[in-house]
Design an enzyme around this catalytic site. Structure first.
Site, PDB file in Angstrom:
ATOM      1  N   GLN A 177       9.011  74.815  47.015  1.00 30.13           N
ATOM      2  CA  GLN A 177       8.098  73.827  47.599  1.00 30.13           C
ATOM      3  C   GLN A 177       8.566  73.271  48.941  1.00 30.13           C
ATOM      4  O   GLN A 177       7.751  72.782  49.717  1.00 30.13           O
ATOM      5  CB  GLN A 177       7.900  72.667  46.611  1.00 30.13           C
ATOM      6  N   CYS A 320      -5.726  67.110  29.501  1.00 33.20           N
ATOM      7  CA  CYS A 320      -7.181  67.274  29.407  1.00 33.20           C
ATOM      8  C   CYS A 320      -7.666  68.511  30.161  1.00 33.20           C
ATOM      9  O   CYS A 320      -8.832  68.879  30.074  1.00 33.20           O
ATOM     10  CB  CYS A 320      -7.888  66.048  29.979  1.00 33.20           C
TER      11      CYS A 320
END
Length: 459
Positions: A177, A320
């Site tokens: 990253q 979720c």
């Protein structure tokens, strides 16, 4: 373009595209051959290796190209552990490492090795002292990412490397990253990275092994890439990867300032425009283009779909958005709110107008998703003596927290609400809700089914 998921994969840099096309005519031959075409391919490959090594800050003969960043991690960890087998079989990782590191740790443990997982603070950073305390006489290797892929927090690599060096233990740094923004500081021993994170083509990873580090490549090997990456090199892709790394580095300082201003704008304005939001990750020591926040009472998968309809591509660590009930291991290790989690990772060159439009669209999108979820049904609430019981068994996030929020006002100040839930996200989200809403999280206790979470009304 509203592509805000550069931490997953950055758009192909124009320089990468140019280099890829140009090298197709020069890098097709076998670089191991001595005839003219082979020598030309070898020259192209060597030039790419030198450019990549300069960007990393290592010697060219310490760097090899592998088919992916994940393969670089797997090969680096396996080779370092094998090279130091006589020392011991103890491995140290942080709790928020990329899955490629954690999968390697699981494989090592399954093969009889031992693993220590160093925790992180609520901002996602490790304590260098904790790494020092985890070091043992039989520690073969320690691993630490330079910056987190989900929340952008930069890790204290230099301090951890110093502790490892003092103990004679090599440190492997996953720099996927951060490498686009500059070389990794500190006296690390091994480093891995992936070209598609900085705008190079997919299918090119870097593995750096410093001279003097004991390293034994695992699996079948051949003469290519110092015996550390078997198979024919994809020279056009490698050239494009090295060229794009040099290009993004040339503009890194200026672009970092611009992206930091844009992400700071998001960090400041999202909580103002959207109620019940927690911005996660270290507010200062973080990557320039990454900002992550979680929204109470929001189904993360629905939110991502609605943002996609509006033209914005974002990512999430919320349970979720997955097929399981388990939140991201990063958010879980940090102990922060997981429901309605959104990661915005801005690509190089992103337009300010796109960020402004995202900030305009987000409040209405979150409100619409919350409205769709609705209020809990009355049958979900019962009383158990002086405790209000909320039965959320079988319901995924964010429903348990929504039902808690709906009934907290029905108990007197000092009264308890007992939330029954079997969604692992509730273990993070209910305490986070209490902290955000100034209520007291009492703790959890076993239940006939799932877990009972106790909340005391304070105000």
């Amino acid at each position: 373009m509203g592509y805000f998921d550069a931490a997953s994969s950055a758009p192909l840099h124009p320089v990468a595209r140019q280099a890829l096309l140009a090298s197709l005519d020069e890098g097709w031959a076998d670089p191991a051959r001595l005839y003219r075409e082979g020598r030309r391919a070898r020259m192209v490959l060597d030039a790419a290796r030198q450019a990549a090594a300069e960007a990393v800050g290592c010697r060219a003969d310490e760097l090899v190209f592998v088919p992916s960043g994940t393969r670089a991690v797997h090969a680096g960890i396996a080779g370092a552990l094998a090279g130091r087998r006589r020392v011991g079989r103890h491995l140290i990782v942080s709790a928020v490492e990329h899955s490629s590191v954690l999968h390697s740790a699981e494989a090592h443990e399954a093969a009889g090795g031992t693993v220590t997982q160093v925790p992180v603070d609520r901002g996602g950073a490790v304590d260098p002292a904790a790494y020092g305390a985890a070091l043992r006489a039989d520690t073969a290797l320690a691993c630490l990412q330079s910056a987190n892929h989900e929340v952008g927090t930069e890790q204290p690599v230099a301090e951890v490397a110093e502790a490892c060096r003092a103990a004679g233990v090599p440190l492997l740094v996953d720099a996927a990253q951060s490498l686009a923004w500059g070389p990794v500081e500190g006296d690390w021993s091994l480093l891995t990275a992936s070209a598609h994170k900085w705008g190079g083509p997919a299918g090119v990873g870097l593995l750096v092994v410093r001279k003097g580090v004991r390293f034994a490549p695992q699996g079948p090997v051949d003469e290519r890439e110092s015996g550390r990456a078997a198979g024919f090199e994809n020279i056009p892709a490698i050239v494009a990867a090295a060229a794009s790394l040099r290009a993004v580095r040339a503009e890194a300082a200026e672009e970092a300032l611009r992206l930091r201003e844009l992400t700071e704008r998001i960090r400041a304005r999202v909580p103002q425009a959207v109620p019940d939001v927690e911005v996660v990750g270290d507010p200062v020591r973080r990557l320039p283009g990454v900002v992550t926040f979680s929204c109470l009472y929001v189904d993360g998968e629905t939110l991502l779909h609605e943002l996609d309809r509006e033209g914005f591509s974002v990512s999430s660590g919320s349970s979720c958005t997955s097929s399981t009930l388990t939140p991201s291991h990063v958010l879980r290790a940090m102990g922060v709110l997981s429901e309605g989690n959104v990661r915005v990772s801005l690509p190089v060159g992103v337009a300010e107008e796109d960020v402004e439009r995202f900030l305009e669209v987000l409040p209405g999108t979150v409100a619409a998703v919350r409205e769709k979820l609705g209020a809990p049904v009355a049958t979900d609430v019962a009383r158990e003596e002086d405790v209000l019981v909320v039965d959320s068994l079988g319901k995924r996030c964010p429903i348990p927290v929504i039902e808690l929020a709906k009934v907290i006002g029905e108990v007197p100040v000092g009264g308890l609400v007992r939330v029954l839930a079997d969604d692992e996200a509730a273990r993070l989200d209910i305490p986070a809700w209490c902290e955000m809403r100034n209520q007291e999280y009492v703790g959890e206790e076993p239940a006939d089914k799932g877990t009972a979470y106790l909340v005391r009304r304070v105000s």
